[in-house]
Design an enzyme around this catalytic site. Structure first.
Site, mmCIF file in Angstrom:
data_model
loop_
_atom_site.group_PDB
_atom_site.id
_atom_site.type_symbol
_atom_site.label_atom_id
_atom_site.label_comp_id
_atom_site.label_asym_id
_atom_site.label_seq_id
_atom_site.Cartn_x
_atom_site.Cartn_y
_atom_site.Cartn_z
ATOM 1 N N THR A 143 33.244 22.501 5.792
ATOM 2 C CA THR A 143 32.158 23.276 6.398
ATOM 3 C C THR A 143 30.848 22.491 6.426
ATOM 4 O O THR A 143 30.602 21.649 5.552
ATOM 5 C CB THR A 143 31.962 24.577 5.595
ATOM 6 O OG1 THR A 143 30.773 25.224 6.034
ATOM 7 C CG2 THR A 143 31.823 24.313 4.100
ATOM 8 N N ASP A 144 29.984 22.842 7.373
ATOM 9 C CA ASP A 144 28.641 22.234 7.405
ATOM 10 C C ASP A 144 27.767 22.727 6.243
ATOM 11 O O ASP A 144 26.716 22.150 5.964
ATOM 12 C CB ASP A 144 27.951 22.507 8.746
ATOM 13 C CG ASP A 144 27.747 23.982 9.067
ATOM 14 O OD1 ASP A 144 28.198 24.843 8.286
ATOM 15 O OD2 ASP A 144 27.130 24.277 10.114
ATOM 16 N N GLU A 145 28.201 23.803 5.566
ATOM 17 C CA GLU A 145 27.370 24.360 4.491
ATOM 18 C C GLU A 145 27.230 23.401 3.309
ATOM 19 O O GLU A 145 26.339 23.574 2.475
ATOM 20 C CB GLU A 145 27.934 25.701 4.018
ATOM 21 C CG GLU A 145 27.966 26.717 5.134
ATOM 22 C CD GLU A 145 28.081 28.163 4.664
ATOM 23 O OE1 GLU A 145 27.984 28.422 3.460
ATOM 24 O OE2 GLU A 145 28.268 29.027 5.543
ATOM 25 N N TYR A 168 30.304 29.284 -2.737
ATOM 26 C CA TYR A 168 31.268 28.875 -1.699
ATOM 27 C C TYR A 168 31.005 27.436 -1.280
ATOM 28 O O TYR A 168 31.914 26.591 -1.300
ATOM 29 C CB TYR A 168 31.176 29.807 -0.478
ATOM 30 C CG TYR A 168 31.824 29.233 0.764
ATOM 31 C CD1 TYR A 168 33.196 29.072 0.843
ATOM 32 C CD2 TYR A 168 31.048 28.824 1.858
ATOM 33 C CE1 TYR A 168 33.800 28.528 1.971
ATOM 34 C CE2 TYR A 168 31.643 28.279 2.990
ATOM 35 C CZ TYR A 168 33.014 28.129 3.046
ATOM 36 O OH TYR A 168 33.607 27.587 4.168
ATOM 37 N N LYS A 172 33.316 24.002 -1.723
ATOM 38 C CA LYS A 172 33.809 23.183 -0.605
ATOM 39 C C LYS A 172 33.296 21.734 -0.753
ATOM 40 O O LYS A 172 34.023 20.787 -0.453
ATOM 41 C CB LYS A 172 33.356 23.766 0.734
ATOM 42 C CG LYS A 172 33.994 25.088 1.107
ATOM 43 C CD LYS A 172 35.490 25.031 1.323
ATOM 44 C CE LYS A 172 35.904 24.240 2.539
ATOM 45 N NZ LYS A 172 37.370 24.347 2.813
HETATM 46 P P1 NAD Z 1 39.909 32.852 6.199
HETATM 47 O O1 NAD Z 1 39.294 33.448 4.984
HETATM 48 O O2 NAD Z 1 39.993 33.640 7.449
HETATM 49 O O3 NAD Z 1 41.407 32.362 5.867
HETATM 50 C C1 NAD Z 1 41.739 31.721 4.672
HETATM 51 C C2 NAD Z 1 43.259 31.713 4.537
HETATM 52 O O4 NAD Z 1 43.599 31.020 3.329
HETATM 53 C C3 NAD Z 1 43.873 33.114 4.441
HETATM 54 O O5 NAD Z 1 45.008 33.199 5.276
HETATM 55 C C4 NAD Z 1 44.267 33.232 2.978
HETATM 56 O O6 NAD Z 1 45.394 34.073 2.761
HETATM 57 C C5 NAD Z 1 44.563 31.776 2.623
HETATM 58 N N1 NAD Z 1 44.418 31.499 1.185
HETATM 59 C C6 NAD Z 1 43.360 31.818 0.399
HETATM 60 N N2 NAD Z 1 43.604 31.409 -0.868
HETATM 61 C C7 NAD Z 1 44.821 30.806 -0.849
HETATM 62 C C8 NAD Z 1 45.605 30.162 -1.841
HETATM 63 N N3 NAD Z 1 45.186 30.073 -3.119
HETATM 64 N N4 NAD Z 1 46.800 29.630 -1.498
HETATM 65 C C9 NAD Z 1 47.244 29.717 -0.212
HETATM 66 N N5 NAD Z 1 46.548 30.339 0.763
HETATM 67 C C10 NAD Z 1 45.343 30.858 0.452
HETATM 68 O O7 NAD Z 1 39.131 31.485 6.415
HETATM 69 P P2 NAD Z 1 38.692 30.747 7.772
HETATM 70 O O8 NAD Z 1 37.390 31.298 8.201
HETATM 71 O O9 NAD Z 1 39.830 30.718 8.686
HETATM 72 O O10 NAD Z 1 38.422 29.285 7.207
HETATM 73 C C11 NAD Z 1 39.493 28.370 7.066
HETATM 74 C C12 NAD Z 1 38.960 27.053 6.514
HETATM 75 O O11 NAD Z 1 37.976 26.537 7.395
HETATM 76 C C13 NAD Z 1 38.300 27.176 5.150
HETATM 77 O O12 NAD Z 1 38.635 26.035 4.411
HETATM 78 C C14 NAD Z 1 36.807 27.201 5.470
HETATM 79 O O13 NAD Z 1 36.059 26.671 4.398
HETATM 80 C C15 NAD Z 1 36.761 26.299 6.678
HETATM 81 N N6 NAD Z 1 35.660 26.574 7.616
HETATM 82 C C16 NAD Z 1 35.448 27.837 8.108
HETATM 83 C C17 NAD Z 1 34.440 28.053 9.052
HETATM 84 C C18 NAD Z 1 34.187 29.416 9.645
HETATM 85 O O14 NAD Z 1 33.222 29.590 10.385
HETATM 86 N N7 NAD Z 1 35.012 30.424 9.398
HETATM 87 C C19 NAD Z 1 33.632 26.982 9.457
HETATM 88 C C20 NAD Z 1 33.863 25.719 8.929
HETATM 89 C C21 NAD Z 1 34.886 25.515 8.021
HETATM 90 O O1 DAU Z 2 28.732 27.299 8.686
HETATM 91 C C1 DAU Z 2 30.107 27.448 8.464
HETATM 92 C C2 DAU Z 2 30.374 28.680 7.627
HETATM 93 O O2 DAU Z 2 30.140 29.808 8.462
HETATM 94 C C3 DAU Z 2 31.782 28.722 7.049
HETATM 95 O O3 DAU Z 2 31.956 27.658 6.174
HETATM 96 C C4 DAU Z 2 32.032 30.048 6.328
HETATM 97 O O4 DAU Z 2 33.367 30.113 5.876
HETATM 98 C C5 DAU Z 2 31.758 31.185 7.297
HETATM 99 O O5 DAU Z 2 31.922 32.417 6.635
HETATM 100 C C6 DAU Z 2 30.350 31.059 7.879
HETATM 101 O O6 DAU Z 2 29.364 31.317 6.863
HETATM 102 P P1 DAU Z 2 28.059 32.227 7.137
HETATM 103 O O7 DAU Z 2 27.568 32.733 5.853
HETATM 104 O O8 DAU Z 2 27.092 31.521 8.027
HETATM 105 O O9 DAU Z 2 28.749 33.406 8.014
HETATM 106 P P2 DAU Z 2 28.551 34.989 8.025
HETATM 107 O O10 DAU Z 2 29.322 35.505 9.194
HETATM 108 O O11 DAU Z 2 28.839 35.587 6.689
HETATM 109 O O12 DAU Z 2 26.997 35.155 8.307
HETATM 110 C C7 DAU Z 2 26.379 34.600 9.469
HETATM 111 C C8 DAU Z 2 24.883 34.869 9.364
HETATM 112 O O13 DAU Z 2 24.655 36.292 9.483
HETATM 113 C C9 DAU Z 2 24.279 34.476 8.011
HETATM 114 O O14 DAU Z 2 22.959 33.975 8.212
HETATM 115 C C10 DAU Z 2 24.225 35.780 7.237
HETATM 116 C C11 DAU Z 2 24.003 36.821 8.319
HETATM 117 N N1 DAU Z 2 24.609 38.144 8.061
HETATM 118 C C12 DAU Z 2 25.933 38.197 7.742
HETATM 119 C C13 DAU Z 2 26.554 39.402 7.492
HETATM 120 C C14 DAU Z 2 28.022 39.463 7.125
HETATM 121 C C15 DAU Z 2 23.847 39.296 8.180
HETATM 122 O O15 DAU Z 2 22.644 39.243 8.493
HETATM 123 N N2 DAU Z 2 24.452 40.500 7.925
HETATM 124 C C16 DAU Z 2 25.776 40.612 7.583
HETATM 125 O O16 DAU Z 2 26.275 41.745 7.353
#
Ligand code: NAD
Ligand code: DAU
Length: 362
Positions: A143-145, A168, A172
């Site tokens: 992630t970019d975080e 989180y 990562k």
């Molecule tokens: P998600 O929470 O939707 O999915 C995570 C999956 O991992 C689920 O299917 C869960 O069952 C599985 N999992 C969790 N713990 C596990 C374990 N111990 N063993 C096996 N499986 C397990 O997550 P996502 O949003 O699809 O993100 C996937 C990956 O991409 C993560 O590594 C996250 O850090 C990264 N990522 C997400 C975003 C985003 O915007 N969602 C952005 C950048 C990077």
């Molecule tokens: O940048 C990549 C990341 O983006 C991933 O690594 C994470 O897995 C993914 O969850 C996401 O993180 P964020 O914290 O940015 O996503 P989220 O959807 O939780 O929130 C997006 C923005 O909206 C953030 O600034 C918080 C705000 N927010 C979120 C929720 C859930 C609100 O204002 N209200 C809300 O109820």
């Protein structure tokens, strides 16, 4: 160590976390787009993992699902050997920032120890195969975080120092360092990417966009954290899956690629845009959904701005997002409105949402 672009060709691909949001798009892309590749989906099926995300491919000849936990070294070793895995795309993680604030230990355990366990099992298997690390690849999805929080100016590049702020993002960041340590210490073949906020179908309805689409449809309040001025860079999830394939095939060993949409939005502007689209789709008078906006206490340690410089990926490997944000957002809204059964199904288990715990079932 070879850092030149390659042409990696997986035969037996393990996707971890393939039942989650991004993982299900990655699995679908490889199963349907590459029938010559055997795809094994390893997922523990936590609250965030749902096999309903994969009904489109569940009967495909080149697809296998295995329920397992990445922290279980013996189970992982068995799966690697049984399926002769040569390539791993590692997505399994705890992924929701708010949950990491509420319960950090699960995040550290899964994201750090889970990644280390998986790496260790892969190395133990691959180093003793006849061809060693040749033809093998461990792709770590991050992630970019990990880069922390930007002010009004600037972009994250691959050279930006790590400065994670939440449990989180710290977990990562630790996993990224561990993956790089395996590369430098053991010559283990890795590639990494750090991506911005994804949006699209199958995202668990705790993240901003699916939560707010659902709340608007059911006329519930929209909890905007703080003043809503935090900025995120949004990328359509299928473009992330496409970028992962491009990097997997051609990325240099040991290299990291930033992935982003060059698509920055202040939360409040994004939410107002969403409200306007939803009013149109639901046949409500303009301005109806905006009235649901409710400014609530800010997220602890809320990062102000993320923005990605994806020039390396664009210039070295030729990837670009395929659709505009306007198209992607409309497609996403339409998908959630057409799939209310999916939403019921994924929230039907032993799951109480962060939203409900914070704000009650109002
Ligand atoms: P998600 O929470 O939707 O999915 C995570 C999956 O991992 C689920 O299917 C869960 O069952 C599985 N999992 C969790 N713990 C596990 C374990 N111990 N063993 C096996 N499986 C397990 O997550 P996502 O949003 O699809 O993100 C996937 C990956 O991409 C993560 O590594 C996250 O850090 C990264 N990522 C997400 C975003 C985003 O915007 N969602 C952005 C950048 C990077
Ligand atoms: O940048 C990549 C990341 O983006 C991933 O690594 C994470 O897995 C993914 O969850 C996401 O993180 P964020 O914290 O940015 O996503 P989220 O959807 O939780 O929130 C997006 C923005 O909206 C953030 O600034 C918080 C705000 N927010 C979120 C929720 C859930 C609100 O204002 N209200 C809300 O109820």
């Amino acid at each position: 160590m070879d850092k030149q672009p390659r042409q990696h060709k997986p035969k037996n691909l393990l996707v971890t976390g393939g039942a989650g949001f991004i993982g299900s798009h990655v699995v679908q892309r490889w199963v349907t787009g590459h029938p010559e590749v055997n795809v094994v989906n390893l997922d523990a099926l936590t609250y965030a993992g749902n096999l309903t995300n994969l009904t489109a491919v569940e009967h495909a000849d080149n697809y296998t699902f295995v329920k397992a936990d990445i922290r279980d070294g013996a189970a992982v070793s068995k799966i690697l050997r049984e399926h002769k895995i040569d390539t791993v795309i590692h997505l399994a993680a705890e992924s929701h920032v708010d949950r990491s604030i509420d319960g950090p230990m699960e995040f550290l355990d899964t994201n750090i120890m889970g990644t280390a366990t998986l790496l260790h099992a892969c190395r133990e298997y691959w180093k003793d195969t006849a061809e060693g690390y040749a033809g093998k690849l461990f792709y770590h999805v991050s992630t970019d975080e990990v880069y922390g929080s930007l002010g009004a100016e600037g972009l994250f590049t691959e050279q930006t120092s790590y400065d994670p702020r939440s449990p989180y993002s710290a977990s990562k960041a630790a996993s990224d360092h561990i993956v790089r340590a395996w590369f430098h210490t053991y010559g283990f073949p890795v590639v990494l990417s750090n991506c911005s906020n994804n949006y699209g179908a199958y995202q668990f309805p705790e993240k901003l966009l699916p939560l707010f689409i659902h709340n608007i449809a059911s006329e519930k309040p929209l909890p905007v954290y703080g003043e809503g001025i935090n900025v995120r860079d949004w990328l359509w999830v299928e473009d992330h899956a496409a970028a992962i394939e491009v990097i997997l095939r051609g990325g240099g060993l040991g290299e990291t690629y930033n992935i982003g949409g060059e698509n920055e939005w202040r939360n409040i502007d994004l939410i107002r845009t969403l409200c306007r689209i939803m009013d149109g789709r639901l046949g409500r008078a303009p301005g109806t959904s905006e009235k649901l906006i409710s400014f609530v206490e800010d997220r602890a340690g809320h990062d102000m701005r993320y923005a990605i410089d994806a020039a390396k990926l664009r210039d070295d490997l030729g990837w670009r997002p395929s659709i505009t944000f306007e198209e992607g957002l409309e497609k996403t809204v339409d998908w959630y409105l057409a799939n209310s059964d999916w939403l019921k199904e994924v929230t039907s288990g032993d799951y109480r949402s962060y939203y409900a715990r914070q704000y009650g079932d109002r």
